[in-house]
Motif scaffolding. Structure first.
Motif, PDB file in Angstrom:
ATOM      1  N   UNK A 249       2.813   7.002  -8.422  1.00 21.79           N
ATOM      2  CA  UNK A 249       3.022   5.577  -8.172  1.00 21.79           C
ATOM      3  C   UNK A 249       3.420   5.270  -6.742  1.00 21.79           C
ATOM      4  N   UNK A 250       3.203   4.031  -6.385  1.00 23.56           N
ATOM      5  CA  UNK A 250       3.676   3.481  -5.111  1.00 23.56           C
ATOM      6  C   UNK A 250       3.903   1.993  -5.306  1.00 23.56           C
ATOM      7  N   UNK A 251       4.857   1.454  -4.556  1.00 20.04           N
ATOM      8  CA  UNK A 251       5.144   0.027  -4.673  1.00 20.04           C
ATOM      9  C   UNK A 251       6.281  -0.380  -3.767  1.00 20.04           C
ATOM     10  N   UNK A 252       6.926  -1.491  -4.123  1.00 23.35           N
ATOM     11  CA  UNK A 252       8.047  -2.003  -3.331  1.00 23.35           C
ATOM     12  C   UNK A 252       9.301  -2.053  -4.193  1.00 23.35           C
ATOM     13  N   UNK A 253      10.446  -1.874  -3.566  1.00 24.59           N
ATOM     14  CA  UNK A 253      11.707  -1.876  -4.291  1.00 24.59           C
ATOM     15  C   UNK A 253      12.086  -3.311  -4.654  1.00 24.59           C
ATOM     16  N   UNK A 254      12.324  -3.537  -5.960  1.00 25.37           N
ATOM     17  CA  UNK A 254      12.650  -4.886  -6.424  1.00 25.37           C
ATOM     18  C   UNK A 254      14.100  -5.014  -6.885  1.00 25.37           C
ATOM     19  N   UNK A 255      14.794  -3.891  -7.077  1.00 30.19           N
ATOM     20  CA  UNK A 255      16.213  -3.908  -7.448  1.00 30.19           C
ATOM     21  C   UNK A 255      16.832  -2.596  -6.983  1.00 30.19           C
TER      22      UNK A 255
END
Length: 347
Positions: free
Chosen positions: A62-68
């Motif tokens: 996975x890859x993405x952006x930190x949301x919390x």
């Protein structure tokens, strides 16, 4: 959140609306932008992995952006672009302290020990020890393709196999793991032999840098064919498929004092393959496993990608939606995919 979900092994997974995860004090929640569909997920869905507790949400690349962000996290903040190795370390056991988080005694594996990334959000624990900052010039899709197959191949070829320029490398199985190993071996200046049963996969292997391609259906003895074309056998051999026959072939096609690296999973009925131990002893062969890669080793891999020596984006075959992934998971045992399948839309 929308997520792929199953309550029984081997039954059709569903796309459901489930509660959003929350971070632990040392963890984060990632908004998933891309995630890979891997045969390891199929093994998990079939019940071959004892770490999985039902009901379950799969997905581990996975890859993405930190949301919390948990209150104890120091190295990462909201909005950071990140990826993560599929094996995460606890940070405090002996193996983690020695830098070997990939064999952590209390390892955390999204999609196996915990709910995974076939979802809009995924929680990752031990964030400071395991997350990898993702450069802006590397896409989420490319980063997701690194998480299991490419990173595991990098460690298998570079760290475990200790492959050097000018040596011979054999790769048995030209799926996502195998094609990654071929690209990495060619980038290191090795001569690569690709072995598979599919002409299209062998053609792609050649395009990615393989010196020789062998259709295992067209030769009487795969290991003998490899020894003949390499003048006595390869220095390093990787079983990228995970089958008793490819494992045995990989060991038998080594030259004296060669190194075999087992990457393909050997589970269920294949868990205890017959090993030609007489050859291992007589030729002083080395046999290694390769289980993921530490987050701190990503820098070396990312430098090679950013320099253009490695192009993992070329390994991406299909881009599909989360909805499409449910039936696709059930057919992962057929080896029909050419390259890595990426889920890039959570619809």
């Amino acid at each position: 959140m929308r997520a792929m979900y199953y309550e029984q092994f081997g039954t059709a997974p569903e796309i459901r609306t489930l509660p959003d995860p929350t971070p632990t004090n040392a963890g984060v929640v990632i908004s998933v932008k891309a995630t890979g569909l891997c045969r390891s997920d199929w093994h998990g869905w079939m019940g071959h992995d004892p770490d999985i507790k039902l009901p379950h949400v799969p997905g581990h690349e996975l890859a993405g952006t930190i949301s919390a962000v948990g209150r104890d996290v120091r190295r990462f903040k909201l909005g950071d672009r990140v990826t993560v190795p599929f094996v995460s370390g606890c940070g405090h056991c002996m193996e983690c302290r020695s830098g070997n988080q990939q064999v952590c005694e209390e390892q955390f594996q999204p999609g196996f020990t915990h709910w995974g990334s076939f979802a809009e959000y995924v929680a990752i624990d031990y964030a400071d020890q395991n997350l990898v900052h993702l450069p802006e010039d590397i896409s989420y899709e490319t980063a997701a393709s690194l998480g299991c197959r490419f990173a595991t191949s990098f460690r298998a070829v570079v760290d475990q196999g200790r492959l050097q320029g000018g040596e011979w490398l054999a790769v048995h199985g030209c799926g996502g793991v195998g094609l990654s190993a071929i690209m990495i071996g060619a980038a290191l200046g090795a001569n690569v032999v690709a072995i598979d049963i599919a002409e299209d996969k062998l053609a792609l292997a050649k395009a990615l840098g393989a010196t020789v391609a062998i259709d295992s259906r067209s030769v009487a003895d795969v290991s003998e064919a490899v020894r003949e074309v390499t003048g006595g056998g390869v220095h390093v051999s990787v079983d990228a498929l995970g089958h008793p026959q490819t494992c045995c072939n990989s060991i038998l096609n080594l030259r004296r004092r060669g190194r075999h690296v087992q990457v393909g999973l050997m589970l269920a009925d294949h868990a205890t393959p017959a090993i030609p131990m007489a050859r291992v002893i007589a030729h002083e062969l080395e046999i290694y496993g390769s289980h993921g890669m530490q987050s701190w080793r990503y820098d070396a891999m990312l430098r090679m990608i950013r320099s253009g020596k490695l192009s993992p984006d070329r390994l991406i075959g299909r881009r599909i939606t989360l909805t499409d992934a449910a039936p696709a998971l059930a057919t992962m045992d057929s080896f029909r995919e050419n390259g890595i399948t990426i889920i890039d839309r959570m619809i």
